[in-house]
Design a protein around this motif. Structure first.
Motif, PDB file in Angstrom:
ATOM      1  N   ASN A  81     -14.939 -21.306  -3.560  1.00  0.00           N
ATOM      2  CA  ASN A  81     -14.777 -22.084  -4.706  1.00  0.00           C
ATOM      3  C   ASN A  81     -14.064 -23.196  -4.058  1.00  0.00           C
ATOM      4  OD1 ASN A  81     -13.835 -23.483  -6.873  1.00  0.00           O
ATOM      5  ND2 ASN A  81     -12.597 -21.950  -7.975  1.00  0.00           N
ATOM      6  N   ALA A  83     -12.739 -26.127  -5.411  1.00  0.00           N
ATOM      7  CA  ALA A  83     -12.125 -27.098  -6.497  1.00  0.00           C
ATOM      8  C   ALA A  83     -10.889 -27.514  -5.883  1.00  0.00           C
ATOM      9  CB  ALA A  83     -12.025 -26.569  -7.604  1.00  0.00           C
ATOM     10  N   TRP A  91     -17.066 -34.265  -6.940  1.00  0.00           N
ATOM     11  CA  TRP A  91     -17.008 -34.070  -8.174  1.00  0.00           C
ATOM     12  C   TRP A  91     -18.175 -35.135  -8.815  1.00  0.00           C
ATOM     13  CZ3 TRP A  91     -15.182 -29.858 -10.474  1.00  0.00           C
ATOM     14  CH2 TRP A  91     -14.016 -29.331  -9.784  1.00  0.00           C
ATOM     15  N   ARG A 119      -7.966 -32.058 -13.467  1.00  0.00           N
ATOM     16  CA  ARG A 119      -8.340 -30.625 -13.538  1.00  0.00           C
ATOM     17  C   ARG A 119      -7.857 -29.692 -14.352  1.00  0.00           C
ATOM     18  NH1 ARG A 119      -9.134 -27.248  -9.913  1.00  0.00           N
ATOM     19  NH2 ARG A 119      -7.896 -28.023  -8.124  1.00  0.00           N
ATOM     20  N   GLN A 192     -12.728 -25.877 -12.890  1.00  0.00           N
ATOM     21  CA  GLN A 192     -11.925 -25.101 -11.908  1.00  0.00           C
ATOM     22  C   GLN A 192     -13.005 -24.610 -11.115  1.00  0.00           C
ATOM     23  OE1 GLN A 192      -8.243 -24.790 -12.754  1.00  0.00           O
ATOM     24  NE2 GLN A 192      -9.123 -26.585 -13.870  1.00  0.00           N
ATOM     25  N   GLU A 193     -14.068 -24.671 -11.005  1.00  0.00           N
ATOM     26  CA  GLU A 193     -14.893 -24.149  -9.879  1.00  0.00           C
ATOM     27  C   GLU A 193     -15.998 -24.971  -9.373  1.00  0.00           C
ATOM     28  OE1 GLU A 193     -17.607 -20.340  -8.956  1.00  0.00           O
ATOM     29  OE2 GLU A 193     -16.395 -20.436 -10.997  1.00  0.00           O
ATOM     30  N   LEU A 194     -15.915 -25.495  -7.992  1.00  0.00           N
ATOM     31  CA  LEU A 194     -16.948 -26.079  -7.240  1.00  0.00           C
ATOM     32  C   LEU A 194     -17.576 -25.521  -6.070  1.00  0.00           C
ATOM     33  CD1 LEU A 194     -18.194 -29.138  -7.408  1.00  0.00           C
ATOM     34  CD2 LEU A 194     -16.218 -29.693  -5.774  1.00  0.00           C
TER      35      LEU A 194
END
Length: 278
Positions: A81, A83, A91, A119, A192-194
Motif C-alpha cells: 500500500n 498511499a 493519484w 485522504r 486509503q489504498e494505492l
C-alpha cells in the motif's frame, strides 16, 4: 538504510526536523545512495530521522553514538500500500484520463491532491451512514471549494485597503459547482489504498541532494525563492501581499521588505538582474 532482509534501500528520503528554538532550516531532507547510506550536512541537538520510500514503511531507527557523530540504521518493511508515500502524480494517474488536464489546470483541484488530511476527509465522506457516496462527495467538495474561494479572497485582501474582493470571483472562476463535480469524479472512495505505482523514470536526486525547508509565519502565499550574490540569503515574494521576504539560510532568520503601494501588487516570480540586483 536496509529492509527487513538486510538489503539496501536506495533513493529513499530521510528527513530530520529541528526543534523550535534550533537555528537553521526547520527541516532537512537527504537521500540514500545505492548502498543505502545517507549523510546530513548539518548537526542537530536531538536528531530523529524519518524515512520515506515508495513501497516501504519505516519500522525502526537504531541509533549508535560514534564519538561526536550520531549514526542511525533505519529499517524498512516492504509495503504494497503506497498511499502514505506516493506523490500526487500517483493519484492523478488513477483519475479519468479526460479529467487529468482539468484537475491540473484548476487551482482548487490541484491544491486538493490527496495529502493525508484530504485522504482522511475522503474516508469520512465514504463512511457516512446511509448516504449516497456520490452525492456526499459532491456536496463535501462543494463546501471545500467555497471555503478555498473565501480563503483566497481574504489572502488577496491583505496588503491593501480596497476591501475584501468578491469570493465568488476568485478561485474557481465564480462557480464552485464545476470544480466540486470534478473533484468528486476524481477522488472516489476512501483513498486509503494505492498500489502498483512506479515513478516511470529514474529520480534526479542522489546522495548529494539536500532539501532544506524554512518556516515562514502565516498567513503567506510564498511560492519560490532565488539567491543573489550572497548564496546564504534566499529571496522570495509573497504573492498575496506587498512584501518581499529575505531568509537567512544559515539561521532561518526572516526579514520583510514592504512594497510601498496602496494597492496589492502581488509580487510573484523574482529574477536576478544582470547587475546582480533583485
Amino acid at each position: 538504510m536496509v529492509d527487513i532482509n538486510g538489503r539496501a534501500v536506495a533513493q529513499a528520503m530521510v528527513t530530520i526536523t529541528r526543534g523550535p528554538k534550533e537555528p537553521g532550516a526547520s527541516a532537512t531532507t537527504v537521500f540514500t545512495d545505492a548502498e543505502g547510506r545517507f549523510r546530513f550536512p548539518d548537526s542537530y541537538e536531538k536528531p530523529s530521522p524519518v524515512a520515506r520510500a515508495l513501497g516501504y514503511r519505516q519500522i525502526d531507527a537504531i541509533a549508535k553514538a560514534d564519538g561526536s557523530t550520531q549514526r542511525f540504521t533505519l529499517v524498512m518493511r516492504p509495503e504494497s500500500n503506497q498511499a502514505d508515500v506516493a506523490p500526487a502524480s500517483a493519484w492523478l494517474s488513477k483519475a479519468n484520463p479526460d479529467d487529468r488536464t482539468a484537475v491540473v489546470m484548476t487551482c482548487v483541484a490541484c491544491h486538493q491532491m490527496p495529502a493525508p488530511d484530504v485522504r482522511a476527509y475522503a474516508k469520512l465522506i465514504h463512511e457516512v451512514p446511509g448516504a449516497d457516496p456520490a452525492e456526499a462527495r459532491r456536496q463535501s467538495w462543494h463546501t471545500i471549494t467555497k471555503y478555498m474561494n473565501y480563503l483566497w479572497a481574504w489572502e488577496f485582501a491583505r496588503g491593501g485597503d480596497q476591501g475584501l474582493p468578491e469570493a465568488s470571483h476568485v478561485y474557481s472562476g465564480g462557480d464552485a459547482e464545476p470544480t466540486a463535480a470534478l473533484l468528486a469524479r476524481t477522488f472516489q472512495g476512501p483513498l486509503q489504498e494505492l498500489t502498483g505505482y512506479s515513478y516511470g523514470a529514474p529520480l534526479i536526486v542522489n546522495e548529494r541532494t539536500v532539501i532544506r525547508e524554512y518556516e515562514v509565519p502565516r498567513p503567506n502565499a510564498i511560492r519560490e525563492a532565488i539567491t543573489l550574490a550572497d548564496s546564504r540569503m534566499l529571496w522570495t515574494a509573497d504573492v498575496s501581499a506587498n512584501r518581499i521576504v529575505r531568509i537567512d539560510a544559515a539561521t532561518g532568520e526572516l526579514r520583510d521588505f514592504e512594497i510601498p503601494s496602496p494597492k496589492i501588487m502581488g509580487p510573484h516570480t523574482l529574477v536576478r538582474a544582470r547587475d546582480g540586483a533583485l
